[in-house]
Design a protein around this motif. Structure first.
Motif, PDB file in Angstrom:
ATOM      1  N   ARG A 379      36.552  62.455  17.836  1.00 49.14           N
ATOM      2  CA  ARG A 379      37.880  62.446  17.197  1.00 49.14           C
ATOM      3  C   ARG A 379      38.849  63.195  18.097  1.00 49.14           C
ATOM      4  O   ARG A 379      38.662  64.389  18.370  1.00 49.14           O
ATOM      5  N   LYS A 384      43.968  62.254  16.776  1.00 44.19           N
ATOM      6  CA  LYS A 384      42.956  62.064  15.722  1.00 44.19           C
ATOM      7  C   LYS A 384      42.305  60.673  15.764  1.00 44.19           C
ATOM      8  O   LYS A 384      41.543  60.311  14.851  1.00 44.19           O
ATOM      9  N   TRP A 386      39.650  57.883  16.684  1.00 46.54           N
ATOM     10  CA  TRP A 386      38.220  57.885  16.975  1.00 46.54           C
ATOM     11  C   TRP A 386      37.988  57.133  18.279  1.00 46.54           C
ATOM     12  O   TRP A 386      38.524  56.034  18.485  1.00 46.54           O
ATOM     13  N   MET A 549      31.334  60.342  10.957  1.00 41.45           N
ATOM     14  CA  MET A 549      32.727  60.735  11.206  1.00 41.45           C
ATOM     15  C   MET A 549      33.581  60.572   9.947  1.00 41.45           C
ATOM     16  O   MET A 549      34.569  61.295   9.756  1.00 41.45           O
ATOM     17  N   SER A 550      33.202  59.634   9.088  1.00 42.35           N
ATOM     18  CA  SER A 550      33.987  59.413   7.863  1.00 42.35           C
ATOM     19  C   SER A 550      33.889  60.593   6.904  1.00 42.35           C
ATOM     20  O   SER A 550      34.691  60.701   5.964  1.00 42.35           O
ATOM     21  N   TRP A 551      32.921  61.473   7.134  1.00 47.25           N
ATOM     22  CA  TRP A 551      32.783  62.661   6.292  1.00 47.25           C
ATOM     23  C   TRP A 551      33.660  63.807   6.784  1.00 47.25           C
ATOM     24  O   TRP A 551      33.535  64.939   6.316  1.00 47.25           O
ATOM     25  N   ASN A 552      34.525  63.533   7.762  1.00 51.42           N
ATOM     26  CA  ASN A 552      35.511  64.490   8.279  1.00 51.42           C
ATOM     27  C   ASN A 552      34.862  65.783   8.770  1.00 51.42           C
ATOM     28  O   ASN A 552      35.170  66.880   8.296  1.00 51.42           O
ATOM     29  N   VAL A 554      33.737  69.064  11.136  1.00 46.09           N
ATOM     30  CA  VAL A 554      34.433  70.076  11.930  1.00 46.09           C
ATOM     31  C   VAL A 554      33.450  70.606  12.961  1.00 46.09           C
ATOM     32  O   VAL A 554      32.291  70.862  12.647  1.00 46.09           O
TER      33      VAL A 554
END
Length: 570
Positions: A379, A384, A386, A549-552, A554
């Protein structure tokens, strides 16, 4: 773009589509030796069709398009140096345009024109049936004309025709890697070149054939074919790409190949509403009204060619030269429509690591006849967006287990995007661990769920990751089938709106083109079984990464992208 005052590169034909629409032969203007052209046409025109009622002559039966090609190939000449100009020609024309018959007639004409004593010419078909038909057509033309019987000697058992005056031979052969046996033909005619794209060793044979071109006598090569009924691969893919580049003026100043390609522009090949409109078919069929009946062609499409997406794909590849690839049919993954637009040529894994605030990894494995695919999805720290990069490995046995796709796999290996190995676990697994370790060392992986995998066939990779100090919390099992529906639907949306991009890798183009979908209730699934023998493993690895990645996530730590660029000071 070439200005009006600049000479276009040799054999460039920037107005090829306009010529096709106007009913003209889509090739560059070639300077002609008029005496040679007249001699070639006089001989060609007298030949008779052996398998048509009344045995009409080529003068009556052959379309002007092929006569244009014949004259350019046999009589194209530099007016100043008197040197031959066309050493090679690639003609791609749809099925049923009398291609094999005209090819046989061209072979006889070339044999008659050749004054080199004791030389050898080859007419090569990809299969015994095709080569036998070429020979039958050629010998049939001779046997219909008593004068030709005096000029040529036919040896049925050897599939050989000899010009008595020079003892030069035209040998009709079926393709295999030993056809040349040390000979250097002065001319080679290859029927259905696209079939050679499915054969191992074809590139090496072509190199031998072309070796004749550097001798004092030279060596011409005529290639005539329909489009492939599978995604172009091997020698066919490389020759087609070269021909298009020459036609478009992007292959240097002095090519030796004359391209004559009957096809729609790429954007129209992807417009199903355009090529399904039967009014647009005729411009690609130069023999319409001669060897092709419009009504029978349309009836064949209605009754046979349009019965299913799979059948239609093959039908239009053969009758309209529609290249099989990305975005043709209703069972495709919808992301294929936006895949090419999302490519960022030149972007690398290093770029993704450097510019991303967080990265996740998707892995998809299989057996000896499958690929092992990995995808890194980052990301971007500022936009931001992908960003995806992929790679794959395959056991060398897959070349034997999946011979249909072996040429494509060899091409991908040559491009460095697929690694052929003797032992997947010993050679591929360590590289996957190294890639994950690089991301961890750079502080790009999240604290948990950083590596997503199809749980089947990845036990040894998990073992090696844990040995490299990855925790079990780092590795997430990604359920497949309908549970992957979210990733399958998220990715096309982001590809379309520009919030997901990729490195423009050929292996992913191939996998995306192979992907087929199936409805399961309210879900859409992409499965290996649904996609047949074609491979999609790196694409499945992308879907696994998309889920993570859809789970955001960090990133767990390490220097920030701003610190690395020296933009953050204390």
């Amino acid at each position: 773009m070439t200005s009006a005052t600049e000479a276009a590169p040799r054999f460039a034909c920037p107005d090829w589509w306009a010529k096709i629409k106007a009913g003209e032969t889509p090739m560059a203007d070639v300077p002609i030796n008029e005496a040679k052209a007249a001699k070639a046409l006089a001989f060609f025109n007298r030949l008779r069709l052996p398998d048509v009622p009344g045995n009409p002559t080529m003068k009556e039966a052959c379309g002007q398009w092929f006569k244009d090609i014949l004259v350019a190939f046999l009589a194209g000449e530099d007016p100043e140096t008197m040197e031959r100009l066309v050493w090679e020609c690639l003609c791609m024309v749809p099925k049923k345009n009398s291609k094999s018959t005209y090819t046989a007639a061209l072979g006889l004409t070339a044999l008659y024109m050749c004054e080199i004593p004791n030389a050898q010419m080859l007419l090569i078909g990809p299969s015994q049936n095709i080569s036998a038909r070429c020979f039958d057509q050629a010998q049939g033309m001779i046997r219909l004309d008593d004068n030709l019987k005096l000029i040529f000697k036919v040896q049925d058992h050897l599939k050989t025709i000899t010009r008595r005056k020079t003892m030069t031979t035209l040998e009709v052969k079926t393709f295999d890697t030993s056809i040349l046996t040390g000979e250097i033909p002065v001319m080679t005619i290859i029927d259905e070149l696209h079939e050679l794209g499915k054969k191992a060793g074809a590139i090496q044979v072509m190199q031998q054939i072309r070796g004749g071109g550097i001798t004092m006598n030279g060596g011409q090569v005529m290639m005539i074919t329909t489009q492939s009924d599978k995604r172009p691969a091997g020698i066919w893919k490389s020759e087609l790409q070269k021909a298009r580049a020459i036609r478009d003026g992007k292959a240097g100043e002095s090519p030796i190949m004359l391209p004559v390609l009957y096809e729609f522009p790429e954007k129209l090949q992807k417009m199903e509403s355009f090529w399904r409109n039967r009014e647009n078919w005729g411009c690609l069929l130069p023999n319409l009204g001669r060897s092709i009946s419009r009504q029978r062609l349309e009836d064949d499409y209605t009754n046979n060619g349009s019965i299913s997406p799979e059948v239609e794909q093959v039908w239009v590849s053969q009758h309209l030269n529609i290249e099989i690839g990305i975005g043709l049919h209703d069972d495709r993954w919808v992301g294929a429509d936006y895949w090419a637009k999302a490519a960022r040529e030149g972007m690398t894994l290093d770029d993704i690591i450097a510019k991303s605030e967080v990265c996740v990894v998707g892995v998809d494995g299989g057996g000896l006849d499958d690929l092992l695919g990995i995808c890194v999805l980052g990301r971007h720290a500022e936009t931001k967006a992908w960003q995806a990069w992929a790679k794959a490995w395959a056991d060398r046995d897959v070349l034997q287990l999946r011979k249909v796709i072996a040429p494509e796999l060899e091409d991908l290996a040559a491009a460095g995007e697929l690694v052929l190995v003797d032992n997947i676990e010993a050679e591929a697994n360590p590289e996957i661990v190294d890639i994950c370790s690089r991301l961890k060392l750079a502080g790009r992986l999240p604290e948990e769920d950083s590596i997503g995998m199809d749980p089947e066939g990845v036990g040894s990779i998990i073992d090696e990751l844990t040995e490299a100090a990855f925790r079990i919390e780092d590795i997430r099992s990604i359920s497949q089938g309908y549970k992957l529906n979210a990733a399958i639907k998220i990715a096309p949306v982001k590809l379309k709106n520009g919030s997901m991009v990729h490195c423009g890798q050929r292996i992913m183009d191939w996998c995306v083109g192979n992907a087929k979908v199936e409805a399961r209730g309210n879900a859409v699934i992409v499965t290996k079984a649904q996609s047949g023998s074609a491979k999609i493993d790196p694409l499945m690895a992308l879907f696994n990464a998309v889920m993570l990645m859809s789970w955001n996530p960090v990133a767990s730590g390490g220097p920030s992208v701003y610190e690395e660029r020296g933009l953050l000071t204390v």
